[in-house]
Write a protein that holds these residues in place. Structure first.
Motif, PDB file in Angstrom:
ATOM      1  N   UNK A  44     -29.045 -14.148  -5.630  1.00 54.64           N
ATOM      2  CA  UNK A  44     -29.205 -12.752  -6.018  1.00 54.64           C
ATOM      3  C   UNK A  44     -27.968 -12.262  -6.737  1.00 54.64           C
ATOM      4  N   UNK A  45     -27.320 -11.299  -6.130  1.00 52.97           N
ATOM      5  CA  UNK A  45     -26.117 -10.691  -6.704  1.00 52.97           C
ATOM      6  C   UNK A  45     -24.944 -11.671  -6.625  1.00 52.97           C
ATOM      7  N   UNK A  46     -24.393 -12.031  -7.780  1.00 47.84           N
ATOM      8  CA  UNK A  46     -23.238 -12.936  -7.809  1.00 47.84           C
ATOM      9  C   UNK A  46     -22.014 -12.278  -8.444  1.00 47.84           C
ATOM     10  N   UNK A  47     -22.098 -10.987  -8.714  1.00 47.62           N
ATOM     11  CA  UNK A  47     -20.983 -10.268  -9.331  1.00 47.62           C
ATOM     12  C   UNK A  47     -20.033  -9.765  -8.252  1.00 47.62           C
ATOM     13  N   UNK A  48     -18.785 -10.185  -8.335  1.00 46.26           N
ATOM     14  CA  UNK A  48     -17.786  -9.801  -7.330  1.00 46.26           C
ATOM     15  C   UNK A  48     -17.312  -8.371  -7.560  1.00 46.26           C
ATOM     16  N   UNK A  49     -16.964  -7.669  -6.486  1.00 46.44           N
ATOM     17  CA  UNK A  49     -16.367  -6.345  -6.645  1.00 46.44           C
ATOM     18  C   UNK A  49     -14.991  -6.457  -7.291  1.00 46.44           C
ATOM     19  N   UNK A  50     -14.524  -5.361  -7.874  1.00 51.29           N
ATOM     20  CA  UNK A  50     -13.222  -5.347  -8.554  1.00 51.29           C
ATOM     21  C   UNK A  50     -12.433  -4.116  -8.128  1.00 51.29           C
ATOM     22  N   UNK A  51     -11.144  -4.150  -8.420  1.00 51.48           N
ATOM     23  CA  UNK A  51     -10.296  -2.970  -8.231  1.00 51.48           C
ATOM     24  C   UNK A  51     -10.388  -2.145  -9.504  1.00 51.48           C
ATOM     25  N   UNK A  52     -10.940  -0.955  -9.388  1.00 50.63           N
ATOM     26  CA  UNK A  52     -11.065  -0.079 -10.553  1.00 50.63           C
ATOM     27  C   UNK A  52      -9.766   0.682 -10.809  1.00 50.63           C
ATOM     28  N   UNK A  53      -9.050   1.014  -9.732  1.00 51.73           N
ATOM     29  CA  UNK A  53      -7.830   1.802  -9.858  1.00 51.73           C
ATOM     30  C   UNK A  53      -6.955   1.559  -8.637  1.00 51.73           C
ATOM     31  N   UNK A  54      -5.648   1.504  -8.855  1.00 50.66           N
ATOM     32  CA  UNK A  54      -4.717   1.437  -7.724  1.00 50.66           C
ATOM     33  C   UNK A  54      -3.543   2.355  -8.002  1.00 50.66           C
ATOM     34  N   UNK A  55      -3.034   2.974  -6.948  1.00 50.00           N
ATOM     35  CA  UNK A  55      -1.956   3.942  -7.107  1.00 50.00           C
ATOM     36  C   UNK A  55      -0.940   3.780  -5.983  1.00 50.00           C
ATOM     37  N   UNK A  56       0.322   3.592  -6.363  1.00 52.26           N
ATOM     38  CA  UNK A  56       1.416   3.478  -5.402  1.00 52.26           C
ATOM     39  C   UNK A  56       2.552   4.374  -5.898  1.00 52.26           C
ATOM     40  N   UNK A  57       2.649   5.602  -5.391  1.00 51.13           N
ATOM     41  CA  UNK A  57       3.641   6.547  -5.923  1.00 51.13           C
ATOM     42  C   UNK A  57       5.077   6.133  -5.614  1.00 51.13           C
ATOM     43  N   UNK A  58       5.985   6.465  -6.536  1.00 44.46           N
ATOM     44  CA  UNK A  58       7.410   6.209  -6.325  1.00 44.46           C
ATOM     45  C   UNK A  58       7.930   7.080  -5.188  1.00 44.46           C
ATOM     46  N   UNK A  59       8.963   6.584  -4.522  1.00 43.91           N
ATOM     47  CA  UNK A  59       9.621   7.314  -3.437  1.00 43.91           C
ATOM     48  C   UNK A  59      10.951   7.823  -3.978  1.00 43.91           C
ATOM     49  N   UNK A  60      11.152   9.139  -3.950  1.00 45.01           N
ATOM     50  CA  UNK A  60      12.386   9.738  -4.452  1.00 45.01           C
ATOM     51  C   UNK A  60      13.119  10.492  -3.360  1.00 45.01           C
ATOM     52  N   UNK A  61      14.082  11.308  -3.763  1.00 45.45           N
ATOM     53  CA  UNK A  61      14.905  12.031  -2.788  1.00 45.45           C
ATOM     54  C   UNK A  61      14.064  12.977  -1.937  1.00 45.45           C
ATOM     55  N   UNK A  62      12.975  13.478  -2.481  1.00 44.13           N
ATOM     56  CA  UNK A  62      12.123  14.402  -1.723  1.00 44.13           C
ATOM     57  C   UNK A  62      11.438  13.714  -0.549  1.00 44.13           C
ATOM     58  N   UNK A  63      11.288  12.381  -0.610  1.00 46.34           N
ATOM     59  CA  UNK A  63      10.609  11.640   0.462  1.00 46.34           C
ATOM     60  C   UNK A  63      11.582  11.002   1.452  1.00 46.34           C
ATOM     61  N   UNK A  64      12.882  11.158   1.233  1.00 46.87           N
ATOM     62  CA  UNK A  64      13.867  10.597   2.157  1.00 46.87           C
ATOM     63  C   UNK A  64      13.639  11.203   3.542  1.00 46.87           C
ATOM     64  N   UNK A  65      13.574  10.356   4.554  1.00 49.58           N
ATOM     65  CA  UNK A  65      13.320  10.811   5.917  1.00 49.58           C
ATOM     66  C   UNK A  65      11.863  10.699   6.333  1.00 49.58           C
ATOM     67  N   UNK A  66      10.951  10.546   5.360  1.00 44.28           N
ATOM     68  CA  UNK A  66       9.537  10.355   5.708  1.00 44.28           C
ATOM     69  C   UNK A  66       9.342   8.945   6.257  1.00 44.28           C
ATOM     70  N   UNK A  67       8.288   8.769   7.047  1.00 44.44           N
ATOM     71  CA  UNK A  67       8.106   7.509   7.757  1.00 44.44           C
ATOM     72  C   UNK A  67       7.142   6.541   7.073  1.00 44.44           C
ATOM     73  N   UNK A  68       6.405   6.986   6.063  1.00 41.03           N
ATOM     74  CA  UNK A  68       5.411   6.100   5.442  1.00 41.03           C
ATOM     75  C   UNK A  68       5.092   6.575   4.041  1.00 41.03           C
ATOM     76  N   UNK A  69       4.284   5.784   3.366  1.00 38.49           N
ATOM     77  CA  UNK A  69       3.747   6.172   2.062  1.00 38.49           C
ATOM     78  C   UNK A  69       2.305   5.676   2.000  1.00 38.49           C
ATOM     79  N   UNK A  70       1.514   6.290   1.141  1.00 37.73           N
ATOM     80  CA  UNK A  70       0.108   5.910   0.993  1.00 37.73           C
ATOM     81  C   UNK A  70      -0.106   5.164  -0.314  1.00 37.73           C
ATOM     82  N   UNK A  71      -0.890   4.094  -0.236  1.00 38.35           N
ATOM     83  CA  UNK A  71      -1.296   3.336  -1.420  1.00 38.35           C
ATOM     84  C   UNK A  71      -2.808   3.440  -1.510  1.00 38.35           C
TER      85      UNK A  71
END
Length: 197
Positions: A44-71
């Motif tokens: 039947x279906x033989x087409x694999x899923x793909x990544x359409x978009x990915x986002x990993x924001x930069x960490x700057x001085x405003x994020x200093x002290x934060x415990x994690x980041x989201x991807x």
């Protein structure tokens, strides 16, 4: 003594389909059924899923002290992404000090569909982002982790996304886009124009 098997082939079934057996009495013989066996047939279906978009924001001085980041990763498939295959083992994040822990993942909806957005939570090294974490980080998508409902897998991408940690904020701002519209006869008599940066 009259046990017989009957195969019905080339039937496409979906979740929620109802299967009903109907028989008619033949003399004293009712429709007796010992078992029903379903066999998956590929092709039947033989087409694999793909990544359409990915986002990993930069960490700057405003994020200093934060415990994690989201991807964030948007998976796309021609039929449906199997949401149950999305988990914290899908990606790895590597930086100057080695691997970071992927500690959580949430999906925009738990229902299968053609587009699904996964948000992975990555813990900062040492507990919080600080100057010791400065450098470049690579997000890798692992092979055969995320699948569609037909069992096809997303292909590995060793550098799906990158982000930078710069706790001192030494990266200068830049112009991403600008627009200054031409002024023609339609604007004659107007007192100003807008320039967008």
């Amino acid at each position: 003594t009259t046990l017989a098997e009957h195969a019905i082939t080339n039937v496409s079934l979906s979740a929620g389909d109802v299967i009903e057996l109907v028989g008619f009495k033949d003399g004293s013989e009712p429709l007796r059924t010992d078992y029903i066996d379903f066999t998956w047939v590929s092709g039947g279906d033989t087409t694999a899923p793909v990544v359409q978009l990915s986002s990993a924001p930069n960490i700057g001085s405003a994020q200093v002290g934060e415990m994690s980041t989201d991807i964030t990763v948007v998976f796309s498939d021609n039929v449906a992404v199997d949401v149950s295959t999305i988990d914290i083992g899908d990606i790895t994040v590597t930086g100057p000090g080695g691997s970071l822990a992927v500690t959580g993942v949430s999906v925009d909806t738990s229902i299968v569909g053609t587009l699904r957005t996964a948000t992975y939570m990555v813990t900062a090294p040492g507990g919080t982002w600080d100057v010791a974490d400065d450098g470049s980080y690579t997000v890798a998508l692992l092979d055969s982790e995320v699948q569609d409902t037909s069992g096809n897998s997303v292909v590995a991408d060793p550098s799906m996304a990158t982000f930078t940690v710069d706790s001192d904020d030494t990266i200068a701002p830049f112009v991403q886009s600008s627009s200054a519209p031409d002024i023609g006869s339609a604007q004659a008599g107007e007192m100003s124009t807008d320039i967008t940066v």
